[in-house]
Design an enzyme around this catalytic site. Sequence first.
Site, PDB file in Angstrom:
ATOM      1  N   ASP A  35       0.790  -1.136   0.046  1.00  0.00           N
ATOM      2  CA  ASP A  35      -0.044  -0.104   0.043  1.00  0.00           C
ATOM      3  C   ASP A  35       0.903   1.261  -0.045  1.00  0.00           C
ATOM      4  OD1 ASP A  35      -2.086  -1.919   0.092  1.00  0.00           O
ATOM      5  OD2 ASP A  35      -2.614  -1.049   2.087  1.00  0.00           O
ATOM      6  N   SER A  84     -36.158  -6.593 -16.302  1.00  0.00           N
ATOM      7  CA  SER A  84     -36.092  -7.465 -15.086  1.00  0.00           C
ATOM      8  C   SER A  84     -36.158  -8.878 -15.532  1.00  0.00           C
ATOM      9  CB  SER A  84     -37.193  -7.005 -14.165  1.00  0.00           C
ATOM     10  OG  SER A  84     -38.582  -7.294 -14.691  1.00  0.00           O
ATOM     11  N   LEU A  85     -36.135  -9.682 -14.619  1.00  0.00           N
ATOM     12  CA  LEU A  85     -35.890 -11.195 -14.898  1.00  0.00           C
ATOM     13  C   LEU A  85     -37.148 -11.765 -14.349  1.00  0.00           C
ATOM     14  CD1 LEU A  85     -32.525 -11.950 -13.579  1.00  0.00           C
ATOM     15  CD2 LEU A  85     -33.228 -11.963 -16.040  1.00  0.00           C
ATOM     16  N   GLU A 116     -24.684 -17.595 -13.307  1.00  0.00           N
ATOM     17  CA  GLU A 116     -24.195 -16.904 -12.169  1.00  0.00           C
ATOM     18  C   GLU A 116     -24.968 -16.437 -11.165  1.00  0.00           C
ATOM     19  OE1 GLU A 116     -22.406 -13.417 -14.249  1.00  0.00           O
ATOM     20  OE2 GLU A 116     -24.081 -12.197 -13.388  1.00  0.00           O
ATOM     21  N   LYS A 118     -27.390 -14.520  -8.439  1.00  0.00           N
ATOM     22  CA  LYS A 118     -27.982 -13.430  -8.498  1.00  0.00           C
ATOM     23  C   LYS A 118     -27.807 -12.567  -7.383  1.00  0.00           C
ATOM     24  CE  LYS A 118     -32.764 -11.767  -9.429  1.00  0.00           C
ATOM     25  NZ  LYS A 118     -32.752 -10.694  -8.608  1.00  0.00           N
ATOM     26  N   ASP A 120     -27.810  -9.408  -4.732  1.00  0.00           N
ATOM     27  CA  ASP A 120     -28.738  -8.626  -4.123  1.00  0.00           C
ATOM     28  C   ASP A 120     -28.152  -7.264  -3.719  1.00  0.00           C
ATOM     29  OD1 ASP A 120     -31.112  -8.420  -3.182  1.00  0.00           O
ATOM     30  OD2 ASP A 120     -30.959  -9.529  -1.326  1.00  0.00           O
ATOM     31  N   ARG A 139     -31.129   1.850 -12.209  1.00  0.00           N
ATOM     32  CA  ARG A 139     -32.130   1.325 -12.940  1.00  0.00           C
ATOM     33  C   ARG A 139     -33.715   2.130 -13.278  1.00  0.00           C
ATOM     34  NH1 ARG A 139     -36.255  -2.729 -12.200  1.00  0.00           N
ATOM     35  NH2 ARG A 139     -36.998  -3.743 -14.233  1.00  0.00           N
ATOM     36  N   GLU A 176     -24.577  -5.297 -11.047  1.00  0.00           N
ATOM     37  CA  GLU A 176     -25.091  -4.921  -9.722  1.00  0.00           C
ATOM     38  C   GLU A 176     -23.866  -4.275  -9.011  1.00  0.00           C
ATOM     39  OE1 GLU A 176     -28.112  -5.988  -9.772  1.00  0.00           O
ATOM     40  OE2 GLU A 176     -28.741  -6.312  -7.904  1.00  0.00           O
ATOM     41  N   TYR A 228     -22.806  -7.816 -15.574  1.00  0.00           N
ATOM     42  CA  TYR A 228     -23.178  -9.118 -16.099  1.00  0.00           C
ATOM     43  C   TYR A 228     -24.180  -8.862 -17.397  1.00  0.00           C
ATOM     44  CZ  TYR A 228     -27.171  -6.947 -13.128  1.00  0.00           C
ATOM     45  OH  TYR A 228     -27.831  -6.165 -12.631  1.00  0.00           O
ATOM     46  N   LYS A 293     -28.694 -17.773 -18.179  1.00  0.00           N
ATOM     47  CA  LYS A 293     -29.028 -16.707 -19.699  1.00  0.00           C
ATOM     48  C   LYS A 293     -28.566 -17.791 -20.675  1.00  0.00           C
ATOM     49  CE  LYS A 293     -27.348 -13.114 -16.941  1.00  0.00           C
ATOM     50  NZ  LYS A 293     -26.274 -12.202 -16.437  1.00  0.00           N
ATOM     51  N   LYS A 317     -34.684 -18.259  -7.958  1.00  0.00           N
ATOM     52  CA  LYS A 317     -34.742 -17.653  -6.612  1.00  0.00           C
ATOM     53  C   LYS A 317     -34.598 -18.752  -5.503  1.00  0.00           C
ATOM     54  CE  LYS A 317     -35.501 -13.465  -6.327  1.00  0.00           C
ATOM     55  NZ  LYS A 317     -36.685 -12.844  -6.492  1.00  0.00           N
ATOM     56  N   CYS A 411     -40.130 -14.820  38.132  1.00  0.00           N
ATOM     57  CA  CYS A 411     -39.738 -15.860  37.284  1.00  0.00           C
ATOM     58  C   CYS A 411     -41.124 -16.554  36.844  1.00  0.00           C
ATOM     59  CB  CYS A 411     -38.876 -16.786  38.042  1.00  0.00           C
ATOM     60  SG  CYS A 411     -38.393 -18.311  36.796  1.00  0.00           S
ATOM     61  N   CYS A 414     -40.516 -20.301  38.629  1.00  0.00           N
ATOM     62  CA  CYS A 414     -40.176 -20.521  39.984  1.00  0.00           C
ATOM     63  C   CYS A 414     -40.948 -19.552  40.925  1.00  0.00           C
ATOM     64  CB  CYS A 414     -38.988 -21.097  40.237  1.00  0.00           C
ATOM     65  SG  CYS A 414     -37.717 -19.649  40.212  1.00  0.00           S
ATOM     66  N   CYS A 429     -33.468 -14.569  36.586  1.00  0.00           N
ATOM     67  CA  CYS A 429     -34.360 -15.222  37.786  1.00  0.00           C
ATOM     68  C   CYS A 429     -33.214 -15.550  38.849  1.00  0.00           C
ATOM     69  CB  CYS A 429     -34.921 -16.481  37.286  1.00  0.00           C
ATOM     70  SG  CYS A 429     -35.255 -17.748  38.734  1.00  0.00           S
ATOM     71  N   CYS A 435     -34.954 -22.815  41.016  1.00  0.00           N
ATOM     72  CA  CYS A 435     -35.901 -22.793  39.766  1.00  0.00           C
ATOM     73  C   CYS A 435     -35.696 -24.290  38.818  1.00  0.00           C
ATOM     74  CB  CYS A 435     -35.262 -21.806  39.053  1.00  0.00           C
ATOM     75  SG  CYS A 435     -36.337 -21.356  37.483  1.00  0.00           S
TER      76      CYS A 435
HETATM   77  S1  IVH Z   1     -29.115 -10.247 -15.727  1.00  0.00           S
HETATM   78  C1  IVH Z   1     -32.258  -8.643 -18.947  1.00  0.00           C
HETATM   79  N1  IVH Z   1     -27.550 -11.038 -13.858  1.00  0.00           N
HETATM   80  O1  IVH Z   1     -31.967  -8.929 -11.047  1.00  0.00           O
HETATM   81  C2  IVH Z   1     -31.939  -8.522 -17.472  1.00  0.00           C
HETATM   82  N2  IVH Z   1     -29.346  -9.853 -13.224  1.00  0.00           N
HETATM   83  O2  IVH Z   1     -34.677  -9.405 -11.103  1.00  0.00           O
HETATM   84  C3  IVH Z   1     -30.417  -9.066 -17.276  1.00  0.00           C
HETATM   85  N3  IVH Z   1     -29.568  -9.264 -10.995  1.00  0.00           N
HETATM   86  O3  IVH Z   1     -32.659  -5.776 -12.519  1.00  0.00           O
HETATM   87  C4  IVH Z   1     -30.294  -9.114 -15.695  1.00  0.00           C
HETATM   88  N4  IVH Z   1     -27.714 -10.331 -10.431  1.00  0.00           N
HETATM   89  O4  IVH Z   1     -30.422  -5.870 -10.885  1.00  0.00           O
HETATM   90  C5  IVH Z   1     -28.692 -10.338 -14.215  1.00  0.00           C
HETATM   91  N5  IVH Z   1     -26.220 -12.254 -12.105  1.00  0.00           N
HETATM   92  C6  IVH Z   1     -27.212 -11.081 -12.654  1.00  0.00           C
HETATM   93  C7  IVH Z   1     -27.955 -10.532 -11.469  1.00  0.00           C
HETATM   94  C8  IVH Z   1     -28.978  -9.643 -12.027  1.00  0.00           C
HETATM   95  C9  IVH Z   1     -28.555  -9.472  -9.861  1.00  0.00           C
HETATM   96  C10 IVH Z   1     -30.545  -8.185 -10.944  1.00  0.00           C
HETATM   97  C11 IVH Z   1     -30.809  -7.145 -11.689  1.00  0.00           C
HETATM   98  C12 IVH Z   1     -31.878  -7.024 -12.366  1.00  0.00           C
HETATM   99  C13 IVH Z   1     -32.731  -7.936 -11.272  1.00  0.00           C
HETATM  100  C14 IVH Z   1     -33.959  -8.692 -12.088  1.00  0.00           C
END
Ligand code: IVH
Length: 672
Positions: A35, A84-85, A116, A118, A120, A139, A176, A228, A293, A317, A411, A414, A429, A435
């Site tokens: 560092d 979204s998915l 891969e 998902k 959070d 988003r 993400e 991703y 995917k 999920k 208590c 007891c 207690c 007890c």
């Molecule tokens: S692919 C066409 N890969 O999940 C959509 N999404 O429920 C491509 N997310 O808004 C999304 N990890 O924020 C993809 N490895 C991953 C992910 C991922 C988290 C989230 C993403 C998306 C949401 C959809």
Amino acid sequence: MNRFGSAQERIQQLRDEIDRHNQLYYVLDDPQIPDSEYDRLLRELQGLEAEHPELITPDSPTQRVGGTPLKAFNQVQHRLPMLSLDNAFSEEEFASFARRVKERLGSDSEIRFCVEPKLDGLAVSLRYEVGILVQAATRGDGSQGEDVTHNVRTIPSIPLRLLGEDWPQILEVRGEVFMPKAGFERFNQQARRLGEKEFVNPRNAAAGSLRQLDPQITATRPLDMFCYGFGEIEGGNLAQSHSASIGRLKQWGLRTSPELKTLTNLEQCASYFEQIAARRDGLKYDIDGVVFKVDSLADQEQLGFVARSPRWAIARKFPAQEELTTVESIEFQVGRTGAITPVARLKPVFVGGVTVSNATLHNMDEVAKKDIRVGDTVFVRRAGDVIPEVVRVLVERRAGDVAPVQLPAHCPECNSDIIKPEGEAVARCSGGLYCSAQRKQAIKHFASRRAMDIEGLGDKLVDVIVDNGMVQDLAGIYSLSHAQYAGLERMGDKSAENLIQALEKSKHTTLARFLYALGIREVGEVTAAALASHFCKLEAVKQAESNDLSTIEGIGPIMAEHIIAFFRQSHNLEVIQKLLDVGVHWDEVEAPAVETQILSGKSFVITGTLSRPRSEIKDELQAMGAKVVGSVSKKTDYLLAGSDAGSKLAKAQGLGITVLDEDGLRWLLDSF
Ligand code: IVH
């Protein structure tokens, strides 16, 4: 070359070098300079830029944290929507997704999936123009998000300019942003110390950190990003497949999931999901499923979209970890040492893969802090094998006139007084072994495998013999006859016989087990073993004074108090005498043969996820004479840290204690 020219060259050199080290450190987890050296390079660059402000460019590594805070967020129109998915909640749902994909593509062969975890966190789109990061947006509703460029620039693993040169002129990368678990814990610890607001979970922490108007604040938050997917791309190509395109992102210096794989059949997909689910708790970041995917970009194009989700991807999920339910009542349980624990009885709810109907509320301070009342609608969380927890109350759903929960004066078992010492969170207690609840717990602990190891004396049986008034203290279990045991419900002749034998066998024990079995407050196995090997004789432990005790690794002043207090109580001494009288005994403890043990006198703390169970490593270290204790202090010699090491690692580093990984430990042992 004039001075200006050489400054410009040096600035460029420094930027290249710093970018390279950023990449090695933050993206590849493979730092190659200390560092201090990195700081030196950065300072040199800062110095040169201060002398030549006209040479400062926005992609310079010195420019991550911008000047003044924003007044408000600008809106960004996504040129391609951020989708979204669709979700699958079972293997069958995933299989029907895969079937639909095959049908639509008219394909007979297996589909190749890029998979891969998902993450959070929150989805962010990065826009690079000619390799320079020009915009980052959340988003939002998918078509319009917020401009968070100023904050995203402060995330060290996100390159301000792409490495290499073969990137498309316009490249939008999606991914993400998240806060790793360890960073989240550290952040909350600090917030607690400063009396500031804590975040509920890492996702909220990431979202809250990115939604700051002042990038100086975001810069202090430990954020990271895995990429991703893609948005707009112009003036260049990626690759034929999703996985290869992600590979390109990696070459350009963006961070992608280290768990990414390509799989070719349903069994592989199912087993990947299972494996990730099993490793979930050990990962450094929160995830809530696995994303599958279709790997071929041509197939993706052919499949297209429906509503807001692509037909070529699905998220499988994990079961929800947080659910809403109601508190039906709050009861008070009495523990082995008399600690009174409020417990919420909940309307049963399926969360984190199991049905939860109870949650410990820990103590009254916790109940007051979260303001949990009977009838409340609450968020319940159960993550992995962590015990269920009431996260917070939905106060707006509370009926008007519910009184706060009060600690009972007596208590529930007891009727002895409940005492809550000033400044302590835990109420107790005062009944001791009078007890029945404490007596039951004490006997269960005494009989447990790592204590006296009395096979056949299970929890139910202990409840029965205490409820029937057959035992008044620990020694009582040895005085009951075969006939008395055999006469109990669900106890035949044979099981009584086995139990009597197990009781007999347990009488030959070790001093360490015996001390542990007594259930002295805060004295766990490690401390009990330390006491035994330090004092060798029970008589010496009984008479130990606080200055003797404090020389023992792992024993602090509070534990010393508990030990002394235990042996001052005449009824404890009586029980010990009774146990010796019925024949409990152990072999003489020999003073440890100091010279022969390579780790004697060395104290270890173990933390993080290791390749083998911790107990196994602990046993080995102890066999070599080491002491293995639970918390890091000045007396600690080594911290053995696996992955995901958190506060203990930070503390050890702060105290300058040697930190070893498993290879380091092997090396240390080899060096003796
Ligand atoms: S692919 C066409 N890969 O999940 C959509 N999404 O429920 C491509 N997310 O808004 C999304 N990890 O924020 C993809 N490895 C991953 C992910 C991922 C988290 C989230 C993403 C998306 C949401 C959809």
